[in-house]
Scaffold this motif. Structure first.
Motif, PDB file in Angstrom:
ATOM      1  N   HIS A 135       0.805  -1.221   0.000  1.00 26.22           N
ATOM      2  CA  HIS A 135       0.000   0.000   0.000  1.00 26.22           C
ATOM      3  C   HIS A 135       0.842   1.277   0.000  1.00 26.22           C
ATOM      4  O   HIS A 135       0.285   2.374  -0.107  1.00 26.22           O
ATOM      5  CB  HIS A 135      -0.899   0.034   1.241  1.00 26.22           C
ATOM      6  CG  HIS A 135      -1.893  -1.080   1.313  1.00 26.22           C
ATOM      7  ND1 HIS A 135      -3.213  -0.933   0.949  1.00 26.22           N
ATOM      8  CD2 HIS A 135      -1.756  -2.360   1.718  1.00 26.22           C
ATOM      9  CE1 HIS A 135      -3.848  -2.082   1.127  1.00 26.22           C
ATOM     10  NE2 HIS A 135      -2.984  -2.963   1.599  1.00 26.22           N
ATOM     11  N   LEU A 136       2.157   1.164   0.133  1.00 28.05           N
ATOM     12  CA  LEU A 136       2.989   2.323   0.425  1.00 28.05           C
ATOM     13  C   LEU A 136       3.402   3.095  -0.828  1.00 28.05           C
ATOM     14  O   LEU A 136       4.070   2.560  -1.703  1.00 28.05           O
ATOM     15  CB  LEU A 136       4.249   1.880   1.182  1.00 28.05           C
ATOM     16  CG  LEU A 136       4.007   1.160   2.509  1.00 28.05           C
ATOM     17  CD1 LEU A 136       5.332   0.700   3.094  1.00 28.05           C
ATOM     18  CD2 LEU A 136       3.250   2.046   3.493  1.00 28.05           C
ATOM     19  N   LEU A 137       3.021   4.373  -0.887  1.00 25.50           N
ATOM     20  CA  LEU A 137       3.491   5.247  -1.953  1.00 25.50           C
ATOM     21  C   LEU A 137       4.928   5.695  -1.696  1.00 25.50           C
ATOM     22  O   LEU A 137       5.684   5.964  -2.625  1.00 25.50           O
ATOM     23  CB  LEU A 137       2.578   6.473  -2.074  1.00 25.50           C
ATOM     24  CG  LEU A 137       1.176   6.242  -2.642  1.00 25.50           C
ATOM     25  CD1 LEU A 137       0.368   7.529  -2.579  1.00 25.50           C
ATOM     26  CD2 LEU A 137       1.236   5.724  -4.075  1.00 25.50           C
ATOM     27  N   ASP A 138       5.290   5.785  -0.420  1.00 22.25           N
ATOM     28  CA  ASP A 138       6.644   6.189  -0.032  1.00 22.25           C
ATOM     29  C   ASP A 138       7.227   5.117   0.892  1.00 22.25           C
ATOM     30  O   ASP A 138       7.314   5.315   2.110  1.00 22.25           O
ATOM     31  CB  ASP A 138       6.604   7.550   0.660  1.00 22.25           C
ATOM     32  CG  ASP A 138       7.995   8.068   1.030  1.00 22.25           C
ATOM     33  OD1 ASP A 138       8.995   7.483   0.558  1.00 22.25           O
ATOM     34  OD2 ASP A 138       8.079   9.053   1.795  1.00 22.25           O
ATOM     35  N   PRO A 139       7.618   3.977   0.328  1.00 22.20           N
ATOM     36  CA  PRO A 139       8.071   2.872   1.188  1.00 22.20           C
ATOM     37  C   PRO A 139       9.335   3.188   1.975  1.00 22.20           C
ATOM     38  O   PRO A 139       9.513   2.698   3.093  1.00 22.20           O
ATOM     39  CB  PRO A 139       8.304   1.730   0.190  1.00 22.20           C
ATOM     40  CG  PRO A 139       8.543   2.415  -1.128  1.00 22.20           C
ATOM     41  CD  PRO A 139       7.670   3.631  -1.103  1.00 22.20           C
ATOM     42  N   ARG A 140      10.216   4.015   1.414  1.00 23.91           N
ATOM     43  CA  ARG A 140      11.484   4.285   2.105  1.00 23.91           C
ATOM     44  C   ARG A 140      11.253   4.938   3.465  1.00 23.91           C
ATOM     45  O   ARG A 140      11.888   4.554   4.467  1.00 23.91           O
ATOM     46  CB  ARG A 140      12.390   5.168   1.241  1.00 23.91           C
ATOM     47  CG  ARG A 140      13.698   5.543   1.929  1.00 23.91           C
ATOM     48  CD  ARG A 140      14.658   6.253   1.007  1.00 23.91           C
ATOM     49  NE  ARG A 140      15.225   5.336   0.021  1.00 23.91           N
ATOM     50  CZ  ARG A 140      16.267   4.552   0.265  1.00 23.91           C
ATOM     51  NH1 ARG A 140      16.853   4.562   1.462  1.00 23.91           N
ATOM     52  NH2 ARG A 140      16.736   3.756  -0.677  1.00 23.91           N
ATOM     53  N   SER A 141      10.369   5.917   3.534  1.00 24.69           N
ATOM     54  CA  SER A 141      10.162   6.611   4.803  1.00 24.69           C
ATOM     55  C   SER A 141       9.621   5.665   5.870  1.00 24.69           C
ATOM     56  O   SER A 141      10.017   5.745   7.046  1.00 24.69           O
ATOM     57  CB  SER A 141       9.222   7.808   4.619  1.00 24.69           C
ATOM     58  OG  SER A 141       7.926   7.379   4.264  1.00 24.69           O
ATOM     59  N   VAL A 142       8.750   4.763   5.489  1.00 25.89           N
ATOM     60  CA  VAL A 142       8.164   3.824   6.454  1.00 25.89           C
ATOM     61  C   VAL A 142       9.203   2.792   6.897  1.00 25.89           C
ATOM     62  O   VAL A 142       9.337   2.497   8.090  1.00 25.89           O
ATOM     63  CB  VAL A 142       6.926   3.134   5.854  1.00 25.89           C
ATOM     64  CG1 VAL A 142       6.374   2.090   6.824  1.00 25.89           C
ATOM     65  CG2 VAL A 142       5.848   4.161   5.534  1.00 25.89           C
ATOM     66  N   ILE A 143       9.948   2.233   5.945  1.00 25.41           N
ATOM     67  CA  ILE A 143      10.956   1.221   6.285  1.00 25.41           C
ATOM     68  C   ILE A 143      12.068   1.826   7.128  1.00 25.41           C
ATOM     69  O   ILE A 143      12.525   1.227   8.117  1.00 25.41           O
ATOM     70  CB  ILE A 143      11.530   0.573   5.013  1.00 25.41           C
ATOM     71  CG1 ILE A 143      10.429  -0.149   4.225  1.00 25.41           C
ATOM     72  CG2 ILE A 143      12.668  -0.378   5.361  1.00 25.41           C
ATOM     73  CD1 ILE A 143       9.817  -1.308   4.939  1.00 25.41           C
ATOM     74  N   GLU A 144      12.527   3.022   6.764  1.00 26.87           N
ATOM     75  CA  GLU A 144      13.580   3.675   7.549  1.00 26.87           C
ATOM     76  C   GLU A 144      13.105   3.940   8.973  1.00 26.87           C
ATOM     77  O   GLU A 144      13.862   3.760   9.930  1.00 26.87           O
ATOM     78  CB  GLU A 144      14.002   4.974   6.871  1.00 26.87           C
ATOM     79  CG  GLU A 144      14.857   4.771   5.626  1.00 26.87           C
ATOM     80  CD  GLU A 144      15.326   6.080   5.018  1.00 26.87           C
ATOM     81  OE1 GLU A 144      14.754   7.136   5.364  1.00 26.87           O
ATOM     82  OE2 GLU A 144      16.274   6.050   4.206  1.00 26.87           O
ATOM     83  N   SER A 145      11.852   4.380   9.104  1.00 22.88           N
ATOM     84  CA  SER A 145      11.297   4.628  10.431  1.00 22.88           C
ATOM     85  C   SER A 145      11.230   3.329  11.239  1.00 22.88           C
ATOM     86  O   SER A 145      11.567   3.306  12.427  1.00 22.88           O
ATOM     87  CB  SER A 145       9.902   5.238  10.293  1.00 22.88           C
ATOM     88  OG  SER A 145       9.276   5.394  11.547  1.00 22.88           O
ATOM     89  N   ALA A 146      10.808   2.238  10.570  1.00 23.61           N
ATOM     90  CA  ALA A 146      10.708   0.944  11.253  1.00 23.61           C
ATOM     91  C   ALA A 146      12.075   0.482  11.737  1.00 23.61           C
ATOM     92  O   ALA A 146      12.223   0.002  12.872  1.00 23.61           O
ATOM     93  CB  ALA A 146      10.094  -0.086  10.308  1.00 23.61           C
ATOM     94  N   ILE A 147      13.095   0.621  10.900  1.00 21.90           N
ATOM     95  CA  ILE A 147      14.441   0.183  11.272  1.00 21.90           C
ATOM     96  C   ILE A 147      15.003   1.042  12.402  1.00 21.90           C
ATOM     97  O   ILE A 147      15.664   0.545  13.320  1.00 21.90           O
ATOM     98  CB  ILE A 147      15.367   0.214  10.040  1.00 21.90           C
ATOM     99  CG1 ILE A 147      14.896  -0.808   9.004  1.00 21.90           C
ATOM    100  CG2 ILE A 147      16.819  -0.062  10.439  1.00 21.90           C
ATOM    101  CD1 ILE A 147      15.611  -0.713   7.670  1.00 21.90           C
ATOM    102  N   SER A 148      14.714   2.344  12.364  1.00 20.79           N
ATOM    103  CA  SER A 148      15.172   3.245  13.422  1.00 20.79           C
ATOM    104  C   SER A 148      14.575   2.865  14.774  1.00 20.79           C
ATOM    105  O   SER A 148      15.234   2.980  15.806  1.00 20.79           O
ATOM    106  CB  SER A 148      14.807   4.686  13.066  1.00 20.79           C
ATOM    107  OG  SER A 148      15.119   5.567  14.121  1.00 20.79           O
TER     108      SER A 148
END
Length: 311
Positions: free
Chosen positions: A167-180
């Motif tokens: 569903h993610l239009l901006d997957p990088r921001s979500v994945i980076e946040s999850a890893i952080s």
């Protein structure tokens, strides 16, 4: 209105080296019709740099936000757990007692509500009604923006994205946040469709997982490997699994329905007449679309483990 990018690019790595992988696109819309119809059938593209599969064009962020804020999430609810959720539950139950777990896109808390007696459970959920239900189920609701606060840095033993990645239009921001938010040696679990599976590769843009309008990007092992090289992650589990429960009878019935629908649409008058004599033909003529081929092991549970970064 749909986001039309004159020069498509990858939403993960921003590369413009994307190629069309399927010329026969589907024009089906979501069943509930909350999103508008495509102005033109979307294409399915693959990023040659990171391997991500991308739908183009896609709904705008505003359209998706409105959709998720108003959609009736009960259509996705299940009194039990889906096969991928049961598998993930068995992994999470091995974590140390009182570990903190974050589910991004937790819906009503169907999965985490089974863990609240042993773990501290947090969730991100954009739909207000679902978030309220999740809170009542013992899930501490936070926003995606809250995750940038210092108190959440390297906090969680596990971060989950279950049927969310697509569903993610901006997957990088979500994945980076999850890893952080993930502590060292913590688990990042992504459960989604896998473009490397047989049925996905056979049907491509016509595959049931792609024709859902709210699904805009698609996962695979090449992309998972790309993430693992870009971040301090290793892939600790890769398990293909069906999204839905099935048995030999339900799978055979689905194959029969798909055969009947396609034969009733065949250009041969003889085959159409012959198919009309089979059980269920009258009902099949009224189907707007071929029944989705959704009982194969077309999903993956991809579990990454966060490594300690060298100083």
């Amino acid at each position: 209105m749909y986001l039309v990018i004159e020069e498509p690019h990858c939403p993960w790595c921003k590369s413009e080296s994307v190629v069309e992988i399927d010329m026969k696109s589907s024009q089906r819309t979501t069943v509930d019709g909350h999103l508008r119809r495509w102005n033109a059938a979307p294409k399915l593209l693959r990023c040659q740099n990171c391997g991500l599969w991308i739908k183009h064009p896609r709904p705008t962020a505003a359209e998706l936000q409105e959709y998720y804020s108003n959609v009736d999430f009960s259509k996705w609810e299940n009194p039990g757990l889906y096969p991928n959720e049961r598998k993930l539950l068995s992994i999470l139950q091995k974590l140390p007692k009182d570990s903190e777990i974050l589910d991004i896109g937790c819906s009503t808390g169907r999965l985490l509500s089974r863990l609240t007696n042993s773990f501290e459970c947090f969730g991100v959920e954009p739909n207000a009604l679902s978030a309220t239900t999740a809170s009542a189920n013992g899930i501490s609701i936070v926003s995606q923006e809250d995750l940038t606060a210092p108190e959440f840095h390297e906090r969680f033993a596990a971060v989950l994205l279950i049927d969310v990645f697509e569903h993610l239009l901006d997957p990088r921001s979500v994945i980076e946040s999850a890893i952080s938010c993930l502590r060292q040696d913590g688990l990042l679990a992504i459960c989604t469709g896998d473009t490397g599976t047989q049925k996905f590769r056979q049907e491509k843009a016509r595959f049931w997982y792609v024709v859902n309008e709210e699904h805009v990007i698609f996962f695979n092992r090449q992309f998972a490997n790309h993430i693992a090289t870009e971040f301090p992650l290793t892939i600790s589990e890769w398990s293909n699994i069906s999204h839905y429960d099935s048995n030999s009878i339900s799978r055979s019935l689905l194959m029969y329905k798909r055969w009947l629908y396609r034969t009733l649409q065949h250009k041969s008058t003889f085959l159409r007449l012959a198919a009309s004599l089979f059980p269920g033909a009258r009902k099949a003529r009224r189907w707007a679309h071929c029944p989705p081929n959704n009982l194969s092991a077309d999903h993956v549970i991809s579990v990454f483990r966060k490594q300690a970064q060298s100083r």
